[in-house]
Design an enzyme around this catalytic site. Sequence first.
Site, PDB file in Angstrom:
ATOM      1  N   SER A 131      -4.637   4.370   3.431  1.00  0.00           N
ATOM      2  CA  SER A 131      -5.010   2.967   3.052  1.00  0.00           C
ATOM      3  C   SER A 131      -3.967   2.125   3.452  1.00  0.00           C
ATOM      4  CB  SER A 131      -5.680   2.622   2.296  1.00  0.00           C
ATOM      5  OG  SER A 131      -6.126   1.356   1.703  1.00  0.00           O
ATOM      6  N   TYR A 144      -5.146   2.708  -6.753  1.00  0.00           N
ATOM      7  CA  TYR A 144      -5.793   3.000  -5.567  1.00  0.00           C
ATOM      8  C   TYR A 144      -4.531   3.093  -4.550  1.00  0.00           C
ATOM      9  CZ  TYR A 144      -8.258   3.306  -1.395  1.00  0.00           C
ATOM     10  OH  TYR A 144      -8.955   3.787  -0.011  1.00  0.00           O
TER      11      TYR A 144
END
Length: 227
Positions: A131, A144
């Site tokens: 990501s 995350y």
Amino acid sequence: MRSALVTGGSSGIGLAIARILREEGYALTLAARNVERLETAAHELEARTFGLDVRDEEQCRRLVAAHLETHSGLDVLVNSAGVGIAGRIGDTSTKHFDLQQSVNLRGAFLVTREALPALRESRGYVVNLASIAGTIPTPGLATYGAAKAALIALTRSLVREERETGVRATALCPAFVDTPMTTWTGLEGAEMIQPEDCAEVVRSLLRLSPAARVPLVVIERAGDDVV
């Protein structure tokens, strides 16, 4: 026939990549936790299915063995299984921290480790879904992002470790993608990167010559300075 194994292949980015791989002539094994969605995807793509919790080491071992039993080799591994839980560091429970590390990082490590002998034989390719949050400070997605940053580091080390075997790897790092995981953002689907955009990047990576190495690809959202 060349073959590919896709975790998280029942929906979202994983399914979009699986569709591209099928178009490119790969036989598929799709693995995911949601068996109903998995069966729907597998029917569309004529793929083998495997119900999988990537946190379980034995399941990861059996997944790779099942793929090899069916396809007698492995050319592409896509680690797309993932989970994201928004929250600031001070508000994040240990349970949610551990879940994100175990699914996003540990799961990709386990499947990759088990698949490496077959990938070395084929001089294959590993795509890890990371990501953009793993590349920049992202308040509200810190834990995350930490898991994805670690996955990026794992990918880049894998590239160097396997340079003599011909195995290549790329960490794909998109900003917000139009999937169920990003509904919390409040953004309209059309404002976000599409799963098919990520899939087209993977198609391009697989068409590169063996001399080309791309450890990291960042896909920014148009008009956005962060995610």
